[in-house]
Enzyme design. Structure first.
Site, PDB file in Angstrom:
ATOM      1  N   ARG A 112      -6.886  -8.229  -9.629  1.00 35.21           N
ATOM      2  CA  ARG A 112      -7.544  -9.501  -9.959  1.00 35.21           C
ATOM      3  C   ARG A 112      -8.892  -9.180 -10.586  1.00 35.21           C
ATOM      4  NH1 ARG A 112      -8.758  -8.551  -4.402  1.00 35.21           N
ATOM      5  NH2 ARG A 112     -10.992  -8.103  -4.298  1.00 35.21           N
ATOM      6  N   LYS A 141       0.806  -1.225   0.000  1.00 37.21           N
ATOM      7  CA  LYS A 141       0.000   0.000   0.000  1.00 37.21           C
ATOM      8  C   LYS A 141       0.838   1.272   0.000  1.00 37.21           C
ATOM      9  CE  LYS A 141      -4.475  -1.338   1.834  1.00 37.21           C
ATOM     10  NZ  LYS A 141      -5.663  -0.851   2.560  1.00 37.21           N
ATOM     11  N   GLU A 190      -4.148  12.512   8.741  1.00 38.71           N
ATOM     12  CA  GLU A 190      -4.928  12.165   7.549  1.00 38.71           C
ATOM     13  C   GLU A 190      -6.257  12.887   7.578  1.00 38.71           C
ATOM     14  OE1 GLU A 190      -4.732   7.856   6.108  1.00 38.71           O
ATOM     15  OE2 GLU A 190      -6.883   8.162   6.397  1.00 38.71           O
TER      16      GLU A 190
END
Lengths: 170, 505, 505, 170
Positions: free
Chosen positions: C296, C120, C204
């Site tokens: 995916r 990440k 954040e």
């Protein structure tokens, strides 16, 4: 033992080799070994892996001479050609259909719309004996041989199943 | 027509179409009322409807065709409207009229429009006046060979001479040129005079390699008409449709617009209301000839639903409520390709003999692009009292080829135990080279010997399954041996025939 | 990458996704090879594949996660490619690398791309360089309150202070303005120093009423990238998606183009290959923040298939063969609306407890606009060894409302005997007023007390069924009486509990 | 007889009136007559029309005091409130669950991942006794009351079904 599949010309030679335990058996078909692993076994139904492919087989009927199967949804008839079984069959009279010759049977399920003959009527092969109705279609039932109607087994309006005997012709 | 919101609908039908209407009602929050005969007491449309009323014995005349009983039931149930489905009373103008008189909305055309569409001769006249092209030929009986030659010349050779007293293929003669026409006309006239005292012949253009192409129509009570593109239904057997496809492989956008406009004009000519279909024949040169309007929702309507994204049953209900069609012709866009196979309970290996009885289990296919409309469920029964359509299998794809491949898969997945169906025929067709190329005609089955091909395919399939079949037989005898060794008789049950017997030929 | 036609595929997965890939293979004429554990010997993917190989015991680590065994099996079966499905090895870069080394095509991204998307922090860095907007805040640890205030000012209040040593919601503090930030920072730093010897905080931006909106991506080996529009997956429970919808009710065409372009850029930044998904958070003001790329095919890919008409699995295979994507971005058009409900074998009335065991019978819904991807069949077994997704129910409609109504119907038709599922929760959601309005957020279930509503609905349902239930009890006692009168014990069996016991709470 | 449906407050008064023959019976619910026509009757399954609506009912369990049903896919519990049956129940001790109090049962099917207590361990209500795993989720099984573990009925790695007894606490 030899097997005839449907009306294919080639005869398959196949035999049981030995059990490998754990629901697995080794079989040999035309000289080649195959692994069969049984997954499910019902009264007239099998599921198994043959080598690496799954198969579902319904057994419709089975005698020592012939088996009628539905393999993966596909009807397949298997005749067994072993001299031994042929002998056995003949001696025990298992071959069936002996004398079935007299019976005019229904090839479809339906209702009897009308009768075109009665006991005593002389018929030629192909003459209409009665008319059945099924799914809005009218289907004529024709004599399967020349002869005299000995007996009509059904009445007008009656429902009949496939393979029911409709009349006896001698 | 004034607006009148429908809050409950009686469905005067059975089988998959009744279930289709139930689903539309549920989406709209409308109460669905089913009817059923003795035969259908456990049918899926009875189970899924909000209410269900028994209306009589199995025979259609005493149940699904019993107009008075159905109207009486509709009144007892207090419904606002009746949806007739297809078949049964759907194109019966008397029933539509009875509904109108009883103050119940008939979800379909007016009885007046149905009176015209139901009379082929009258309808053809109306269409000619509306400049809708019909099959060229004489307007009525031709008694004079000169007149016949004149008509034939205008229609173009070859032509057919049809005796007014013939029927079912009898009394039809083909003439390839004028010389032959004159000869045949004389002979046919003489024959006719000998048999019936007078000559009575029609002249009609002979169409070669015909395709059956139809346009889905809708028209509201405000006079707005739209066509929802074409469906090609050329693959037929004895005039019964087997496969329907949209778009047709031979209709391009220009043709679609041109013939679609004709179809809308045809609907206007009879003041049509609600959903219907204009049927055309297309000859090998690309000419389209109107033949008739089917004044009902058709079996194959889902094909159109898949390429337009519209829900025709909900649209029918909206129109029946007096609403305007909520889109213009140019808003519609054809998306991809859809096809339908009619799965009938008939044995294609045995001259399509009906096959009825219990269905102990079935596997209905699903997955990308697949839709199934069916009344089948594990444990249901296929009745011999009603028609043989048990399921409509539909496949959608971005193009014909994708739809075809998906259909092939779905046909392989579709398993119906206990009865024979037309599935093997469709499996053959999906891979038949002319079908793959879109080479279709109403004589497709005979033209390309498709039935023979199906038998060959079945043989090939049996060959592929040979090892598994032999293995099963060996397995069974081994199990029987084991059971005998154990002294138990239980495993011997494996030798009994099962309820699958119908599957075998 | 050079072109190399794939003629056989091993599917390194189980359940509905394995079946999905089998279907795509059958359409393309590619041999499908399944693998199975002891537990799955009678699973539907084994039955439908052309071949199936046993690979080990039930536990995933010894079967579906056993890389060496799977590669060995792929070699033994002689396949050209492996499709990993989702879950299991699908995002395992080592497995992709093992395939590459073994000369087997891995149908998915390169191991190199997966290495980045799987990390990440690394991924966020790459995205920032590519000017892909991520959630505003500090790039790493902030040790100084002045710097924190500066970052918070730029990100905009409120902000979150997250301890590097926290986790799972612990150590997170909310600051609504600068004053509060300074207070909280001091306290958090002190706390952190006391516990770990040093202060280590991230800053954040705090996002309000978040929606989870993702873009489907595809990218070929020639560097062509496309986005296939968005899916909104805001309805979640504990970060597990429950319902996915396309289009999102809050994404207009302009936003779609803008964020879609960002998604394509993100894919290019990691040199992505094949199908993937760029996930974004959208705050209540309409800002989109990239969070990660799922490398995916996703569970919810059919939602995109229904609105684009594309077949993503077939597209994956084409790309893996080295083909170019056969369309441009502007060729794509969004058609209608699709939604998916994930039917899990969990009891929503009992804290979503897993529910496993045999499923003696099931009714899979079908009809207009309905698609089901499932491994269920009558007589199958739901195993506790694997995840709880048993079916994906999809509904398509011209718009959100039509899709929703069809979904409601289909949920009513879907019957699964023997296990509990999340169907009752979805039935409640389909009629929940905020859902109907498209008012979604990741805290949807709590925000609108949906679980309570579900319990209320169940009560209402029981009320509606009261007469039928009482009638059944009377009927049963009557039948028992009759049986007793006849002296037979047979009818007494009706008092035995059945295998349906799991259904009852 | 009076019936209580699930946890609804309203009690339904219902009775069998008489059989109408042909698989039809007349029943009265809260004073209103209803026609019931039986379509299918299996060992634990009914299909019937009630007035004009089809119903499918599975009987999960049934005693003289309570029936657990699934009506049209919807679970419905029906309690019977007749004084007579209450008396009968008490005298015959059919009410069940007496003493079941000691047993810690599993609310989910799964596998035993680990045991956190052994015979003799003193536990408080809410203490973790063992951890089960099912569908990739780990679920702690907590003591349902204070007491001492008398017996652990399962081993690590064992599979358990819903309602299986895991431990006995006294």
């Amino acid at each position: 033992m030899e097997f005839k599949i449907g009306d294919l010309a080639h005869l398959l030679n196949a035999e049981f080799v030995h059990s490998l335990g754990n629901d697995s058996i080794l079989i040999r078909i035309d000289g080649k070994d195959h692994m069969l692993k049984l997954l499910k076994s019902g009264s007239d139904e099998f599921e198994f892996m043959l080598d690496n492919t799954f198969h579902h087989v319904k057994v419709m009927s089975s005698s020592s001479a012939e088996a009628k199967l539905v393999v993966d949804g596909q009807p397949v008839n298997v005749k067994k050609h072993s001299k031994l079984t042929e002998v056995l069959e003949k001696s025990s009279g298992m071959a069936g259909s002996g004398g079935g010759d007299r019976n005019l049977t229904s090839q479809i399920p339906g209702r009897v719309v009308s009768l075109a003959a009665k006991p005593g009527t002389q018929v030629k092969k192909g003459d209409v004996v009665m008319v059945l109705e099924s799914m809005k279609m009218q289907v004529a039932v024709k004599a399967h041989k020349d002869g005299s109607i000995k007996e009509i087994k059904v009445k007008q309006g009656a429902s009949v199943a496939r393979n029911d005997i409709l009349a006896v012709i001698e | 027509m004034k607006m009148s919101k429908i809050s409950s609908i009686l469905i005067a039908n059975r089988g998959e179409i009744a279930l289709r209407v139930v689903r539309a009602c549920k989406e709209l929050g409308i109460k669905s009322v089913a009817i059923y005969s003795d035969e259908d007491v456990r049918a899926v449309h009875v189970k899924r409807a909000d209410e269900a009323f028994h209306i009589g014995p199995a025979a259609p005349a005493e149940s699904y065709l019993n107009m008075n009983k159905i109207i009486e039931t509709a009144k007892a149930a207090g419904v606002d409207a009746i949806h007739p489905g297809y078949g049964f009373l759907s194109e019966n103008e008397n029933f539509a009229s009875l509904c109108e008189k009883s103050g119940i909305i008939f979800i379909g055309p007016t009885s007046k429009a149905m009176e015209i569409t139901g009379d082929k001769m009258k309808c053809k006249e109306v269409m000619k006046r509306a400049k809708v092209p019909t099959v060229p030929g004489s307007d009525g009986i031709v008694e004079d060979v000169e007149k016949a030659a004149d008509i034939a010349h205008r229609a173009g050779y070859p032509v057919l001479l049809k005796s007014a007293f013939g029927g079912g293929g009898r009394g039809i003669r083909l003439a390839k040129d004028e010389k032959q026409l004159r000869q045949e006309f004389e002979m046919a006239s003489a024959e006719s005079r000998a048999a019936f005292g007078k000559a009575a012949l029609f002249v009609e253009k002979y169409l070669v390699k015909i395709r059956h192409i139809e346009f889905q129509l809708i028209r509201d009570s405000h006079g707005n008409g739209r066509h929802l593109f074409e469906r090609e239904c050329s693959i037929q057997r004895r005039h019964q449709k087997l496969i329907e496809i949209s778009p047709s492989p031979v209709v391009d956008q220009k043709t679609r617009e041109r013939v679609g406009e004709i179809a809308v004009r045809a609907a206007a000519a009879v003041d049509y209301l609600n959903a219907g279909t204009a049927e055309f024949l297309r000859d090998d040169e690309g000419n389209f000839y109107f033949i008739e309007i089917n004044s009902r929702l058709q079996v194959e309507h889902p094909v159109t639903e898949l390429v337009t994204g519209l829900d025709l049953v909900k649209l029918q209900i909206a129109i029946a409520q007096g609403e305007e069609i909520p889109f213009n012709q140019q808003d519609l866009r054809m998306n991809g390709c859809a096809m339908e196979c009619r799965i009938n309970a008939e044995d294609p290996f045995y001259d399509f003999a009906p096959s009825v009885g219990p269905v102990p289990s079935c596997n209905i296919p699903y997955g990308p692009g697949i839709r199934v409309d069916t009344y089948l469920y594990p444990g249901c029964t296929v009745s011999g009292y009603y028609d043989s359509l048990v399921a409509k299998l539909l496949a959608w794809g971005r193009n014909f080829d994708e739809a075809r491949r998906r259909m092939k898969n779905a046909l392989d997945e579709f398993q119906i135990e206990g009865i024979n169906t037309t599935i093997p025929l469709y499996r053959t067709i999906m891979d038949e080279p002319n079908f793959v190329k879109g080479e279709l005609s109403t004589d497709y089955l005979e033209r390309y010997r498709v039935m023979d091909r199906m038998r060959e395919d079945a043989k090939e399939e049996a060959k592929k399954k040979a090892s598994a079949a032999v293995a099963a037989v060996l397995l069974q005898s081994e199990l029987v041996k084991k059971a005998k060794a154990k002294g138990a008789g239980a495993a011997m049950q494996q030798k009994q025939p099962s309820r699958w017997k119908h599957v075998l030929r």
